[in-house]
Motif scaffolding. Structure first.
Motif, PDB file in Angstrom:
ATOM      1  N   PRO A 116      -2.129  13.578  -9.701  1.00 39.61           N
ATOM      2  CA  PRO A 116      -3.253  13.848 -10.316  1.00 39.61           C
ATOM      3  C   PRO A 116      -3.454  14.037 -11.580  1.00 39.61           C
ATOM      4  O   PRO A 116      -3.200  13.264 -12.642  1.00 39.61           O
ATOM      5  N   GLY A 117      -1.327  14.834 -12.367  1.00 38.01           N
ATOM      6  CA  GLY A 117      -1.627  15.151 -13.158  1.00 38.01           C
ATOM      7  C   GLY A 117      -0.889  13.949 -13.869  1.00 38.01           C
ATOM      8  O   GLY A 117      -1.506  13.762 -14.952  1.00 38.01           O
ATOM      9  N   TYR A 118      -0.085  13.292 -13.524  1.00 40.45           N
ATOM     10  CA  TYR A 118       1.099  12.190 -13.915  1.00 40.45           C
ATOM     11  C   TYR A 118      -0.274  10.973 -14.359  1.00 40.45           C
ATOM     12  O   TYR A 118      -0.336  10.841 -15.197  1.00 40.45           O
ATOM     13  N   LEU A 119      -1.133  11.086 -13.705  1.00 40.87           N
ATOM     14  CA  LEU A 119      -2.283   9.442 -13.674  1.00 40.87           C
ATOM     15  C   LEU A 119      -2.903  10.230 -14.896  1.00 40.87           C
ATOM     16  O   LEU A 119      -3.444   9.345 -16.264  1.00 40.87           O
ATOM     17  N   LEU A 120      -2.823  11.357 -14.483  1.00 43.81           N
ATOM     18  CA  LEU A 120      -4.123  12.252 -16.744  1.00 43.81           C
ATOM     19  C   LEU A 120      -3.124  11.917 -17.441  1.00 43.81           C
ATOM     20  O   LEU A 120      -3.821  11.156 -18.381  1.00 43.81           O
ATOM     21  N   TYR A 121      -1.944  11.707 -17.929  1.00 44.68           N
ATOM     22  CA  TYR A 121      -0.668  12.140 -18.834  1.00 44.68           C
ATOM     23  C   TYR A 121      -0.848  10.601 -18.755  1.00 44.68           C
ATOM     24  O   TYR A 121      -0.657  10.213 -20.074  1.00 44.68           O
ATOM     25  N   SER A 149      -3.288   8.184 -18.268  1.00 45.81           N
ATOM     26  CA  SER A 149      -4.238   7.316 -19.386  1.00 45.81           C
ATOM     27  C   SER A 149      -3.692   8.030 -20.121  1.00 45.81           C
ATOM     28  O   SER A 149      -4.645   7.229 -21.084  1.00 45.81           O
ATOM     29  N   LEU A 150      -4.031   9.698 -20.934  1.00 43.06           N
ATOM     30  CA  LEU A 150      -3.961   9.285 -21.947  1.00 43.06           C
ATOM     31  C   LEU A 150      -3.312   9.905 -23.366  1.00 43.06           C
ATOM     32  O   LEU A 150      -3.716  10.295 -24.020  1.00 43.06           O
TER      33      LEU A 150
END
Length: 327
Positions: free
Chosen positions: A252-257, A259-260
């Motif tokens: 989840p943290g990498y997906l957020l990183y 994308s943003l």
């Protein structure tokens, strides 16, 4: 030296501000006068802690643990005060604060430890003393950081920094990004800036021109397997198979990183799963060579080694500083 003094002044100002807010939040339950006294005491106390910590801090080290804990407690107190003003009961403030600091710890064990500590601290303060929300938040952070330091003794992150001469780091390229998107075009821009000849997807080149350039006090290149030397000096001769494996709690943290940050920046956008890998990943090494004239060859001296790029995954790190000194 002027930059160091400015940095210390900025840190002292930040400590004064955070300490003042923390002191006011912790003492505000007892009235305006107490809040003012608490603000002054908190500002002076935290600024003194920061000054002592930085005076004892050695080059290449992060501030000592006790000073980082003090800053964490000071940051948590105003947040607890805000939560209390919004109607959160002390027990909920404790659990919420514990969950927040646990998530910041990243490790699954720390994520689980945070809410447990917050629950216990909130219950204890609710039973023995109807403590204000700011005190509950600060006490939760203090208990969690102290307990975490005792349980998890191995450092999770090691930060080292050392100022050196630009001549000792010819591979550090001082080029600042001009737009919000970096991608891999910065290599071509660097060639234009220093007057070098740019070549995309150069054949039979490597990450470094000579493996011996990596020699240092703790590393002797002559003792390395010849195949490792060949990989560094002739990287394009090799092919690389990628099998992405991510821990569930990291995804989840990498997906957020990604994308943003990664995709908008065009950097560090690595495959998330095998399906993305099978779509195809193309890598290349772009080079900058000095031109024939003496003046341009001198200007390109710090870029003689090939510069690796990867336009598909953008895993190379762009030079973002404006100076060649390492920090």
């Amino acid at each position: 030296m002027a930059q160091d003094r400015a940095g210390r002044a900025g840190a002292a100002g930040f400590a004064l501000l955070v300490g003042g807010l923390a002191g006011a939040a912790l003492a505000g339950h007892w009235g305006t006068a107490a809040a003012l006294v608490g603000a002054v005491a908190g500002a002076v106390g935290l600024a003194a802690c920061d000054a002592v910590a930085r005076a004892r801090q050695r080059p290449g080290e992060i501030p000592p643990l006790w000073s980082r804990i003090a800053m964490s407690v000071a940051l948590a107190a105003p947040l607890g005060w805000v939560a209390g003003r919004l109607g959160a009961v002390p027990l909920l403030v404790g659990v919420g604060t514990g969950l927040l600091v646990g998530l910041l710890g990243v490790r699954p064990q720390k994520v689980l430890l945070g809410p447990v500590v917050g629950l216990l601290v909130g219950l204890a303060l609710a039973i023995w003393w109807e403590a204000p929300a700011a005190i509950v938040a600060g006490a939760t952070v203090l208990a969690y950081r102290t307990l975490s330091a005792l349980i998890f003794r191995d450092p999770q992150v090691s930060l080292l920094a050392e100022r050196v001469s630009a001549a000792d780091l010819p591979f550090v390229v001082p080029l600042a990004a001009r737009t919000r998107y970096v991608g891999t075009g910065y290599v071509r821009d660097l060639a234009a800036a220093i007057g070098g000849d740019f070549r995309a997807d150069a054949p039979d080149v490597g990450i470094v021109a000579s493996f011996d350039e990596l020699a240092g006090p703790g590393f002797d290149p002559s003792g390395v397997d010849p195949r490792v030397r060949e990989f560094y000096e002739h990287t394009t001769r090799f092919s690389l198979d990628i099998v992405p494996e991510w821990r569930l709690w990291v995804r989840p943290g990498y997906l957020l990183y990604r994308s943003l940050v990664a995709r908008p920046l065009g950097q560090a956008n690595v495959p998330m799963n095998q399906r993305e890998t099978q779509r195809g990943i193309r890598s290349r090494i772009d080079t900058i060579s000095p031109r024939a004239t003496a003046s341009s060859a001198s200007a390109a001296g710090s870029a003689l080694s090939p510069i690796p790029t990867n336009p598909s995954t953008s895993v190379s790190t762009p030079p973002t500083g404006t100076r060649a000194e390492g920090t």
